[in-house]
Write a protein that holds these residues in place. Sequence first.
Motif, PDB file in Angstrom:
ATOM      1  N   ASP A 130       1.522  -6.404   4.803  1.00 33.41           N
ATOM      2  CA  ASP A 130       1.650  -5.669   3.550  1.00 33.41           C
ATOM      3  C   ASP A 130       0.802  -4.397   3.579  1.00 33.41           C
ATOM      4  OD1 ASP A 130       2.952  -5.427   1.121  1.00 33.41           O
ATOM      5  OD2 ASP A 130       2.318  -7.394   0.412  1.00 33.41           O
ATOM      6  N   ASP A 133       2.749  -1.771   5.000  1.00 32.90           N
ATOM      7  CA  ASP A 133       3.996  -1.488   4.254  1.00 32.90           C
ATOM      8  C   ASP A 133       5.241  -2.017   4.969  1.00 32.90           C
ATOM      9  OD1 ASP A 133       2.772  -0.202   2.060  1.00 32.90           O
ATOM     10  OD2 ASP A 133       2.662   1.686   3.175  1.00 32.90           O
ATOM     11  N   ASP A 136       9.330  -6.345   2.832  1.00 35.14           N
ATOM     12  CA  ASP A 136      10.380  -5.842   1.954  1.00 35.14           C
ATOM     13  C   ASP A 136      10.589  -6.729   0.729  1.00 35.14           C
ATOM     14  OD1 ASP A 136      11.315  -3.686   3.803  1.00 35.14           O
ATOM     15  OD2 ASP A 136      11.737  -5.428   5.079  1.00 35.14           O
ATOM     16  N   GLU A 137      10.497  -8.054   0.936  1.00 39.17           N
ATOM     17  CA  GLU A 137      10.756  -8.998  -0.151  1.00 39.17           C
ATOM     18  C   GLU A 137       9.719 -10.113  -0.144  1.00 39.17           C
ATOM     19  OE1 GLU A 137      15.515  -8.611  -0.941  1.00 39.17           O
ATOM     20  OE2 GLU A 137      14.810 -10.418   0.050  1.00 39.17           O
ATOM     21  N   TYR A 138       9.628 -10.779  -1.286  1.00 41.49           N
ATOM     22  CA  TYR A 138       8.665 -11.859  -1.484  1.00 41.49           C
ATOM     23  C   TYR A 138       9.401 -13.040  -2.091  1.00 41.49           C
ATOM     24  CZ  TYR A 138       5.572  -7.860  -1.073  1.00 41.49           C
ATOM     25  OH  TYR A 138       4.944  -6.729  -0.618  1.00 41.49           O
ATOM     26  N   ARG A 162       0.710  -3.420  -5.551  1.00 47.35           N
ATOM     27  CA  ARG A 162       2.076  -3.467  -5.060  1.00 47.35           C
ATOM     28  C   ARG A 162       2.995  -3.769  -6.255  1.00 47.35           C
ATOM     29  NH1 ARG A 162       2.177  -1.417  -1.054  1.00 47.35           N
ATOM     30  NH2 ARG A 162       1.355  -2.760   0.537  1.00 47.35           N
ATOM     31  N   LEU A 164       6.539  -4.770  -7.870  1.00 45.75           N
ATOM     32  CA  LEU A 164       7.694  -5.541  -7.408  1.00 45.75           C
ATOM     33  C   LEU A 164       8.780  -5.567  -8.475  1.00 45.75           C
ATOM     34  CD1 LEU A 164       5.760  -8.600  -5.926  1.00 45.75           C
ATOM     35  CD2 LEU A 164       6.448  -6.492  -4.761  1.00 45.75           C
ATOM     36  N   ARG A 182      11.541  -8.031  -4.859  1.00 44.16           N
ATOM     37  CA  ARG A 182      11.728  -6.969  -3.869  1.00 44.16           C
ATOM     38  C   ARG A 182      10.716  -5.866  -4.200  1.00 44.16           C
ATOM     39  NH1 ARG A 182      17.260  -5.824  -4.229  1.00 44.16           N
ATOM     40  NH2 ARG A 182      17.516  -7.511  -2.750  1.00 44.16           N
ATOM     41  N   ARG A 183      10.254  -5.186  -3.185  1.00 46.13           N
ATOM     42  CA  ARG A 183       9.356  -4.055  -3.452  1.00 46.13           C
ATOM     43  C   ARG A 183      10.056  -3.035  -4.327  1.00 46.13           C
ATOM     44  NH1 ARG A 183       5.570  -2.269   1.418  1.00 46.13           N
ATOM     45  NH2 ARG A 183       5.332  -0.589  -0.068  1.00 46.13           N
TER      46      ARG A 183
END
Length: 185
Positions: A130, A133, A136-138, A162, A164, A182-183
């Motif tokens: 992270d 960077d 992309d997704e969590y 961050r 989201l 998602r970011r």
Amino acid sequence: MGLLTFSINVTLDGCVDHQEGIADDETHALFTNLLEQSGAMLWGRTTYEMMEIYWPLVASGEVDAPPALREWALKLETMPKYVVSATRSNFPWTNSHHLVGDLRTTVQELKDSTPEGVLVGSGKLATELDRLDLIDEYRFLVHPMITGHGPTLYQGGLPRTRRLELISAEPLSNGAVSMHYRRAA
């Protein structure tokens, strides 16, 4: 290019201790489904070592396990597994590979070569990724408990907040909630 998705169990107070949380058929089915949608797993050495001592035995039938756990183990057995480690280079578990070199470069190359996406299942490694960077997704499975101890999510900190975007939130019958983010752009 595939997405890099950080997926982990977490309690309401941020604890990511693998011994905490609800480990039932429903949670294992959720993670098995997530594995089926992905092309590879990415772990740090510590997580890999924790996984390699148990799940291959479940997959081979040497350890008795309920059907949901066995299904998870079988999917994990065939899944390509990539490991980041500066202290170990031999990873004998089926389909395991050592990532060497610059972390940003090697993980970006893995993302680029895995269109189905890569799951990260190690908290400390995810924090490092992270910071670069790369996530992309969590996918957090939030368990309905407060543990009062660590390790905790992002314990090592991030250089900035961050933001989201919520993709979905699905409650499970056991009280846990599957959160997909998602970011934000």
